[in-house]
Write a protein that holds these residues in place. Structure first.
Motif, PDB file in Angstrom:
ATOM      1  N   ILE A 146       0.829  -1.199   0.000  1.00  0.00           N
ATOM      2  CA  ILE A 146       0.000   0.000   0.000  1.00  0.00           C
ATOM      3  C   ILE A 146       0.869   1.256   0.000  1.00  0.00           C
ATOM      4  CG2 ILE A 146      -1.855  -1.185   1.231  1.00  0.00           C
ATOM      5  CD1 ILE A 146      -1.016   0.348   3.753  1.00  0.00           C
ATOM      6  N   ARG A 147       0.270   2.347  -0.446  1.00  0.00           N
ATOM      7  CA  ARG A 147       0.893   3.662  -0.315  1.00  0.00           C
ATOM      8  C   ARG A 147      -0.053   4.505   0.545  1.00  0.00           C
ATOM      9  NH1 ARG A 147       2.469   8.158  -4.992  1.00  0.00           N
ATOM     10  NH2 ARG A 147       3.537   9.597  -3.572  1.00  0.00           N
ATOM     11  N   PRO A 148       0.200   4.581   1.852  1.00  0.00           N
ATOM     12  CA  PRO A 148      -0.717   5.282   2.747  1.00  0.00           C
ATOM     13  C   PRO A 148      -0.528   6.790   2.685  1.00  0.00           C
ATOM     14  CG  PRO A 148       1.132   4.437   3.995  1.00  0.00           C
ATOM     15  CD  PRO A 148       1.336   3.974   2.567  1.00  0.00           C
ATOM     16  N   HIS A 149      -1.626   7.515   2.940  1.00  0.00           N
ATOM     17  CA  HIS A 149      -1.483   8.969   2.942  1.00  0.00           C
ATOM     18  C   HIS A 149      -2.135   9.655   4.137  1.00  0.00           C
ATOM     19  CE1 HIS A 149      -5.652   9.721   1.701  1.00  0.00           C
ATOM     20  NE2 HIS A 149      -5.508   8.962   0.637  1.00  0.00           N
ATOM     21  N   SER A 150      -2.998   8.975   4.908  1.00  0.00           N
ATOM     22  CA  SER A 150      -3.668   9.646   6.024  1.00  0.00           C
ATOM     23  C   SER A 150      -4.074   8.629   7.088  1.00  0.00           C
ATOM     24  CB  SER A 150      -4.924  10.385   5.546  1.00  0.00           C
ATOM     25  OG  SER A 150      -4.615  11.376   4.595  1.00  0.00           O
ATOM     26  N   PHE A 151      -4.010   9.071   8.350  1.00  0.00           N
ATOM     27  CA  PHE A 151      -4.557   8.300   9.462  1.00  0.00           C
ATOM     28  C   PHE A 151      -5.968   8.783   9.747  1.00  0.00           C
ATOM     29  CE2 PHE A 151       0.013   7.838  10.309  1.00  0.00           C
ATOM     30  CZ  PHE A 151       0.087   6.462  10.519  1.00  0.00           C
ATOM     31  N   ILE A 152      -6.824   7.873  10.190  1.00  0.00           N
ATOM     32  CA  ILE A 152      -8.211   8.197  10.510  1.00  0.00           C
ATOM     33  C   ILE A 152      -8.523   7.682  11.906  1.00  0.00           C
ATOM     34  CG2 ILE A 152     -10.633   7.780   9.925  1.00  0.00           C
ATOM     35  CD1 ILE A 152      -9.750   7.393   7.012  1.00  0.00           C
ATOM     36  N   GLN A 153      -8.975   8.570  12.773  1.00  0.00           N
ATOM     37  CA  GLN A 153      -9.469   8.149  14.071  1.00  0.00           C
ATOM     38  C   GLN A 153     -10.980   8.041  13.984  1.00  0.00           C
ATOM     39  OE1 GLN A 153      -8.854  10.847  17.340  1.00  0.00           O
ATOM     40  NE2 GLN A 153      -9.073   9.228  18.868  1.00  0.00           N
ATOM     41  N   ALA A 154     -11.503   6.856  14.225  1.00  0.00           N
ATOM     42  CA  ALA A 154     -12.939   6.606  14.102  1.00  0.00           C
ATOM     43  C   ALA A 154     -13.424   5.944  15.378  1.00  0.00           C
ATOM     44  CB  ALA A 154     -13.235   5.730  12.893  1.00  0.00           C
ATOM     45  N   GLY A 155     -13.881   6.760  16.327  1.00  0.00           N
ATOM     46  CA  GLY A 155     -14.325   6.212  17.601  1.00  0.00           C
ATOM     47  C   GLY A 155     -13.178   5.507  18.305  1.00  0.00           C
ATOM     48  N   PRO A 156     -13.369   4.266  18.726  1.00  0.00           N
ATOM     49  CA  PRO A 156     -12.312   3.563  19.453  1.00  0.00           C
ATOM     50  C   PRO A 156     -11.259   2.923  18.545  1.00  0.00           C
ATOM     51  CG  PRO A 156     -14.238   2.171  19.307  1.00  0.00           C
ATOM     52  CD  PRO A 156     -14.619   3.487  18.667  1.00  0.00           C
ATOM     53  N   ARG A 157     -11.398   3.082  17.233  1.00  0.00           N
ATOM     54  CA  ARG A 157     -10.475   2.413  16.315  1.00  0.00           C
ATOM     55  C   ARG A 157      -9.725   3.423  15.458  1.00  0.00           C
ATOM     56  NH1 ARG A 157     -13.401  -2.546  13.404  1.00  0.00           N
ATOM     57  NH2 ARG A 157     -14.543  -0.862  12.389  1.00  0.00           N
ATOM     58  N   TRP A 158      -8.584   2.969  14.975  1.00  0.00           N
ATOM     59  CA  TRP A 158      -7.757   3.789  14.095  1.00  0.00           C
ATOM     60  C   TRP A 158      -7.583   3.076  12.757  1.00  0.00           C
ATOM     61  CZ3 TRP A 158      -5.010   8.492  14.508  1.00  0.00           C
ATOM     62  CH2 TRP A 158      -5.252   9.178  15.697  1.00  0.00           C
ATOM     63  N   HIS A 159      -7.601   3.859  11.685  1.00  0.00           N
ATOM     64  CA  HIS A 159      -7.459   3.313  10.339  1.00  0.00           C
ATOM     65  C   HIS A 159      -6.386   4.091   9.576  1.00  0.00           C
ATOM     66  CE1 HIS A 159     -11.345   1.064  10.676  1.00  0.00           C
ATOM     67  NE2 HIS A 159     -11.613   2.057  11.497  1.00  0.00           N
ATOM     68  N   LEU A 160      -5.985   3.507   8.480  1.00  0.00           N
ATOM     69  CA  LEU A 160      -4.999   4.107   7.595  1.00  0.00           C
ATOM     70  C   LEU A 160      -5.566   4.075   6.186  1.00  0.00           C
ATOM     71  CD1 LEU A 160      -1.937   5.056   7.498  1.00  0.00           C
ATOM     72  CD2 LEU A 160      -1.409   2.711   6.825  1.00  0.00           C
TER      73      LEU A 160
END
Length: 279
Positions: A146-160
């Motif tokens: 993958i080529r990640p570009h942003s982190f996402i905080q969504a409630g109790p979980r974190w995504h990329l």
């Protein structure tokens, strides 16, 4: 989140936290977090290096200190909550004020600091990474590039969020499902400038659930909308689903009803398809 009157011990813990979770630390990064003189920040970095000489190495080209494989939590517990508190993302840590305050903003994602530091570096440098991942569709460990570009905080979980070579599209990856990461410098995958969904802004309208009584609807308007008819957010398209979920807003009000759902998404049919999780 700048902090006044920070003790040297707190700044040393901050240095370790940044090394653990971002993989590097600079004098400028410390100055972003603490209102101290440049000389003091330099002394703090030197003090940490003298105390833990094997934990970091100097990169003269970028004027940064990079974490080494010998880095281990020593002054901190090495938790993600500490990193969130340091950079001002957590709802916790406020109980040290003049009055007691508790928060239900807790993280359920189990994140390894080594993986997070590599991913943080990949986002910072627009690089590709190879990850070992699991998903509900494919719960066995498998590799993705993958080529990640942003982190996402969504409630109790974190995504990329980033472009997935295997799926040939931009996707979100749950950080708690990434078991390992490694660099993949030779790959050339699309970056954030080609993520049309991420760059598109969507207006999300939340209104009182249609099954509430008139007095109940007014109560919800007063609570969420300052008495107006709707709460309107303009957010990136992939964030719509997370925002609706965090407000527990009904997407299908025929099935999702009060009292579990006090809000509903207005005009679901006018929103782009597949941007909301359907019940």
């Amino acid at each position: 989140m700048p902090r006044g009157n920070a003790a040297p011990e707190e700044r040393l813990r901050a240095i370790e936290t940044l090394l653990l979770w971002e993989g590097r630390v600079t004098r400028g990064r410390l100055l972003d977090l603490f209102p101290v003189h440049e000389t003091m920040a330099s002394r703090d970095l030197l003090a940490y290096r003298q105390q833990f000489p094997r934990a970091l190495t100097s990169d003269l080209s970028s004027k940064a200190y990079e974490a080494t494989p010998f880095l281990q939590p020593a002054l901190t517990a090495g938790t993600f909550a500490e990193y969130q508190q340091l950079i001002g993302l957590a709802g916790l840590g406020v109980a040290n004020g003049p009055i007691p305050i508790e928060s239900s903003h807790l993280d359920a994602t189990q994140i390894d600091f080594r993986n997070f530091a590599r991913l943080h570096n990949a986002v910072r440098t627009s690089a590709c990474v190879r990850i070992e991942y699991r998903s509900m569709r494919n719960p066995e460990r498998h590799e993705r590039v993958i080529r990640p570009h942003s982190f996402i905080q969504a409630g109790p979980r974190w995504h990329l969020r980033g472009f997935c070579k295997e799926a040939k599209e931009f996707r979100e990856f749950n950080l708690g499902r990434i078991s390992s990461t490694s660099t993949e410098a030779d790959e050339m995958l699309p970056g954030i400038e080609e993520d049309k969904d991420w760059l598109a802004l969507i207006k999300l309208r939340l209104v009182p659930h249609r099954d509430l009584s008139v007095p109940q609807k007014q109560l919800v308007r007063d609570e969420y909308m300052s008495g107006t008819t709707a709460q309107v957010f303009e957010v990136r398209m992939p964030m719509v689903r997370y925002l609706a979920q965090s407000f527990r807003a009904a997407v299908d009000p025929d099935r999702e009803k009060p009292p579990s759902f006090l809000l509903m998404v207005e005009g679901v049919e006018s929103l782009p398809s597949n941007i909301l999780w359907q019940p």
